[in-house]
Design an enzyme around this catalytic site. Sequence first.
Site, PDB file in Angstrom:
ATOM      1  N   GLY A  67     -16.130  10.814 -40.943  1.00 19.25           N
ATOM      2  CA  GLY A  67     -14.928  11.322 -40.101  1.00 19.25           C
ATOM      3  C   GLY A  67     -14.075  13.020 -40.046  1.00 19.25           C
ATOM      4  N   SER A  68     -12.855  12.242 -40.429  1.00 19.67           N
ATOM      5  CA  SER A  68     -11.835  13.684 -40.162  1.00 19.67           C
ATOM      6  C   SER A  68     -12.189  14.644 -41.263  1.00 19.67           C
ATOM      7  CB  SER A  68     -10.771  13.660 -39.267  1.00 19.67           C
ATOM      8  OG  SER A  68      -9.834  12.838 -40.535  1.00 19.67           O
ATOM      9  N   THR A  69     -12.266  15.959 -40.951  1.00 18.88           N
ATOM     10  CA  THR A  69     -12.297  16.667 -42.241  1.00 18.88           C
ATOM     11  C   THR A  69     -11.211  16.588 -42.869  1.00 18.88           C
ATOM     12  OG1 THR A  69     -13.503  18.334 -41.113  1.00 18.88           O
ATOM     13  CG2 THR A  69     -12.587  18.944 -42.793  1.00 18.88           C
ATOM     14  N   LYS A 111     -15.853  -0.294 -44.771  1.00 17.65           N
ATOM     15  CA  LYS A 111     -14.356  -0.502 -44.338  1.00 17.65           C
ATOM     16  C   LYS A 111     -14.570   0.683 -42.933  1.00 17.65           C
ATOM     17  CE  LYS A 111     -11.326   2.251 -43.850  1.00 17.65           C
ATOM     18  NZ  LYS A 111     -10.307   1.318 -43.025  1.00 17.65           N
ATOM     19  N   GLU A 140     -20.154  13.535 -42.828  1.00 18.52           N
ATOM     20  CA  GLU A 140     -20.392  14.288 -41.635  1.00 18.52           C
ATOM     21  C   GLU A 140     -18.334  14.188 -40.955  1.00 18.52           C
ATOM     22  OE1 GLU A 140     -22.254  16.309 -41.185  1.00 18.52           O
ATOM     23  OE2 GLU A 140     -24.535  15.038 -42.571  1.00 18.52           O
ATOM     24  N   VAL A 148      -9.446  13.626 -44.005  1.00 18.09           N
ATOM     25  CA  VAL A 148      -9.901  12.121 -45.108  1.00 18.09           C
ATOM     26  C   VAL A 148     -10.864  12.568 -45.986  1.00 18.09           C
ATOM     27  CG1 VAL A 148     -10.288   9.477 -44.839  1.00 18.09           C
ATOM     28  CG2 VAL A 148      -9.046  10.849 -42.900  1.00 18.09           C
ATOM     29  N   GLU A 174      -9.372  21.230 -33.583  1.00 19.95           N
ATOM     30  CA  GLU A 174      -9.887  20.458 -33.393  1.00 19.95           C
ATOM     31  C   GLU A 174      -8.836  19.070 -33.046  1.00 19.95           C
ATOM     32  OE1 GLU A 174     -11.794  16.461 -35.475  1.00 19.95           O
ATOM     33  OE2 GLU A 174     -13.549  17.129 -34.213  1.00 19.95           O
ATOM     34  N   CYS A 180     -17.736  14.090 -32.192  1.00 22.12           N
ATOM     35  CA  CYS A 180     -17.209  15.351 -32.785  1.00 22.12           C
ATOM     36  C   CYS A 180     -18.045  16.507 -32.232  1.00 22.12           C
ATOM     37  CB  CYS A 180     -18.037  15.113 -33.882  1.00 22.12           C
ATOM     38  SG  CYS A 180     -20.038  14.466 -33.877  1.00 22.12           S
TER      39      CYS A 180
HETATM   40  P1  NAD Z   1     -10.510   9.054 -39.827  1.00 16.12           P
HETATM   41  O1  NAD Z   1     -10.452  10.551 -40.354  1.00 16.12           O
HETATM   42  O2  NAD Z   1      -9.151   9.037 -39.029  1.00 16.12           O
HETATM   43  O3  NAD Z   1     -11.395   7.653 -39.592  1.00 16.12           O
HETATM   44  C1  NAD Z   1     -12.550   7.151 -40.657  1.00 16.12           C
HETATM   45  C2  NAD Z   1     -12.450   6.837 -41.565  1.00 16.12           C
HETATM   46  O4  NAD Z   1     -11.133   6.800 -42.595  1.00 16.12           O
HETATM   47  C3  NAD Z   1     -11.618   5.340 -40.885  1.00 16.12           C
HETATM   48  O5  NAD Z   1     -12.786   4.026 -41.238  1.00 16.12           O
HETATM   49  C4  NAD Z   1      -9.766   5.289 -41.186  1.00 16.12           C
HETATM   50  O6  NAD Z   1      -9.451   4.364 -41.248  1.00 16.12           O
HETATM   51  C5  NAD Z   1     -10.639   6.351 -42.625  1.00 16.12           C
HETATM   52  N1  NAD Z   1      -9.273   7.223 -42.893  1.00 16.12           N
HETATM   53  C6  NAD Z   1      -8.220   7.367 -42.277  1.00 16.12           C
HETATM   54  N2  NAD Z   1      -6.971   7.453 -42.927  1.00 16.12           N
HETATM   55  C7  NAD Z   1      -7.143   7.364 -44.194  1.00 16.12           C
HETATM   56  C8  NAD Z   1      -7.049   8.356 -45.639  1.00 16.12           C
HETATM   57  N3  NAD Z   1      -5.663   8.664 -45.381  1.00 16.12           N
HETATM   58  N4  NAD Z   1      -7.637   7.902 -46.755  1.00 16.12           N
HETATM   59  C9  NAD Z   1      -8.745   6.972 -46.598  1.00 16.12           C
HETATM   60  N5  NAD Z   1      -9.317   6.183 -45.136  1.00 16.12           N
HETATM   61  C10 NAD Z   1      -8.815   6.564 -44.148  1.00 16.12           C
HETATM   62  O7  NAD Z   1     -11.910   9.479 -37.678  1.00 16.12           O
HETATM   63  P2  NAD Z   1     -11.436   9.032 -36.886  1.00 16.12           P
HETATM   64  O8  NAD Z   1     -10.406   9.459 -36.243  1.00 16.12           O
HETATM   65  O9  NAD Z   1     -12.180   7.243 -36.918  1.00 16.12           O
HETATM   66  O10 NAD Z   1     -12.845   9.534 -36.315  1.00 16.12           O
HETATM   67  C11 NAD Z   1     -13.308  11.374 -35.161  1.00 16.12           C
HETATM   68  C12 NAD Z   1     -13.188  11.631 -36.554  1.00 16.12           C
HETATM   69  O11 NAD Z   1     -14.472  11.721 -36.723  1.00 16.12           O
HETATM   70  C13 NAD Z   1     -13.200  13.404 -35.892  1.00 16.12           C
HETATM   71  O12 NAD Z   1     -12.862  14.489 -36.501  1.00 16.12           O
HETATM   72  C14 NAD Z   1     -15.011  13.752 -35.416  1.00 16.12           C
HETATM   73  O13 NAD Z   1     -15.516  15.362 -35.371  1.00 16.12           O
HETATM   74  C15 NAD Z   1     -15.739  13.129 -37.187  1.00 16.12           C
HETATM   75  N6  NAD Z   1     -17.189  12.656 -36.649  1.00 16.12           N
HETATM   76  C16 NAD Z   1     -17.801  13.241 -37.066  1.00 16.12           C
HETATM   77  C17 NAD Z   1     -19.352  13.108 -36.762  1.00 16.12           C
HETATM   78  C18 NAD Z   1     -20.155  13.963 -37.481  1.00 16.12           C
HETATM   79  O14 NAD Z   1     -21.329  13.142 -37.271  1.00 16.12           O
HETATM   80  N7  NAD Z   1     -19.706  15.490 -38.133  1.00 16.12           N
HETATM   81  C19 NAD Z   1     -19.398  12.044 -35.940  1.00 16.12           C
HETATM   82  C20 NAD Z   1     -18.385  11.188 -35.315  1.00 16.12           C
HETATM   83  C21 NAD Z   1     -17.241  11.409 -35.945  1.00 16.12           C
END
Ligand code: NAD
Length: 543
Positions: free
Chosen positions: A265-267, A212, A293, A269, A425, A327
């Site tokens: 993605g975000s912490t 997804k 991550e 989630v 963040e 990130c």
């Molecule tokens: P996000 O957490 O909003 O989304 C990530 C994924 O989760 C997406 O596919 C989204 O549709 C899904 N999602 C969102 N809310 C959800 C929920 N409630 N339940 C289930 N799935 C859900 O993150 P983003 O905005 O796409 O990316 C930015 C974040 O990712 C930042 O926090 C960034 O620091 C982090 N990031 C970390 C790294 C790393 O290597 N540590 C790399 C890239 C991005």
Amino acid sequence: MYKNLESVPKAYNEPVKSYAPGSPEKAELKAMLSELKSQEIEIPMIIGGKRITTDQKIEIHPPHDLKHTLGHFYRGGAEHVAMAIDAALKAAESWARMPWEHRAAIFLRAADLLAGPYRARINAATMLCQSKTAHQAEIDAACELADFFRFNVQYMTEIYSQQPSSDKGMWNRLEYRPLEGFVYALTPFNFTSIAGNLQTAPAMMGNVVVWKCSNTQVYSAKVLMDLFEEAGVPAGVINLVFVSGPVAGKVVMEHPDFAGFHFTGSTAVFQQIWKTIGTNIAKYKTYPRIVGETGGKDFVFAHKSSNAEQVATALLRGAFEFQGQKCSAASRAYIPDNIWPAVKEKLIADLKTVKMGDVEDFTNFMGAVIDKASFDKLSMYIDNALNDKETEIIAGGGHDDSVGYFIEPTVIVTTDPHYVTMEEELFGPVLTIYVYEAEKWEETLEVVDTTSIYALTGAIFSNDRYATDYAVDYLSQAAGNFYINDKPTGAVVGQQPFGGARASGTNDKAGSYLNMIRWTSPRTIKETFDPPKDYRYPFMIEE
Ligand code: NAD
């Protein structure tokens, strides 16, 4: 079991093209941007190799040009996630039996296709979809993803070559099986390379995947699916759904065959999903592997011995490239008062020359932030900083969404090292600086270490080797990727394995054997050549 491991081509980093004036890559990329802008495409989900449409069509617009429509994608529901799981499980047996050389060859082929005939397309799609400049798209979508494919093949073979020793009379082997079930890959918007790594790394190790992607990355995800298909990934091995995160998560995390979760993605989630997995743990046939991550609040710490120009340059590049939506982006900085006037002067002067706008205009250094939610959140923090008494905005501060989601590169200086933008963040082009008394650098390191829940990236600048040594040691848990006299962004696969600890993730280092090893469930096989025929041991005989 694993023959000819040493014959696999050695991994190398894809050279980054310059897109300099007159270069063929620049002409090709510009032509591709025009081609993509001249059409509206339809993007179906891909489940079991079939294109699946629904009656819910969602428009896709470039974040920097909201009036333009790039196409539509078809949003699915819970039933499509169930279909994707079924398709994955159906494909599992043949894929697991596929000899490793063929899995390796598919992804080596994907790397060459990406670096060759797909290069302009994936870069143009990433520019239009995620508002990256040509350079940011090149280092992400073309180069880093090709690096992931090539290096992961190498790490896979290194893992397979790790075999136990065998005493006389027996033969011990490790069989690196895929996980029993399917892997769920949930990917972020900000890196096309990460969106292309989270499903392919487990797939390379013989797993089947439900993927997804983020709603704001669908346009470049489509190019990735085309690439996987052309490279020879069989139908059902990677299934892409466009479903809301919570809806998809519910179906996936209730399923008894759920065997692994690969997330970036975000912490918030990640923590929510980990909790759900914990609650459902008794429902699964196997303990799911969890790799995530997540967020960061990445720091730059300058020592009084550091060079002001180097510090200011690292801050500008580290905080504002790709609108601070990495990130690893520098978002809090600690600058000693002896070099602060020089750092401030250069930072403000350089920022005056930074252009922001449509990424199709190659003279721009920055594009727009990804969506309205991000724009609104960043605008709120900036407006608060304009009014708060412990903050001063020394550069930027403007925001305007009339054409696209544009946020000016903004520098906040605060007298409070725990001001909200030093801790949370924001994920945008906002850098907060705390100026400290130069002699109090050791105390300030403690503030760096304890201010945020995250530990993703961090950088120190110092020309005093004793201070460097002290800071490296003192901040040993403050960042998974630590830089000395460099900006905290720009990790390269195979050179700086990437990932953070504390609230920043499981630190399984994407693009390394540490990550690849999570996607296998080894079976130990012991074969005895001449099995005993009497149960008695020699010690049982007295005479
Ligand atoms: P996000 O957490 O909003 O989304 C990530 C994924 O989760 C997406 O596919 C989204 O549709 C899904 N999602 C969102 N809310 C959800 C929920 N409630 N339940 C289930 N799935 C859900 O993150 P983003 O905005 O796409 O990316 C930015 C974040 O990712 C930042 O926090 C960034 O620091 C982090 N990031 C970390 C790294 C790393 O290597 N540590 C790399 C890239 C991005």
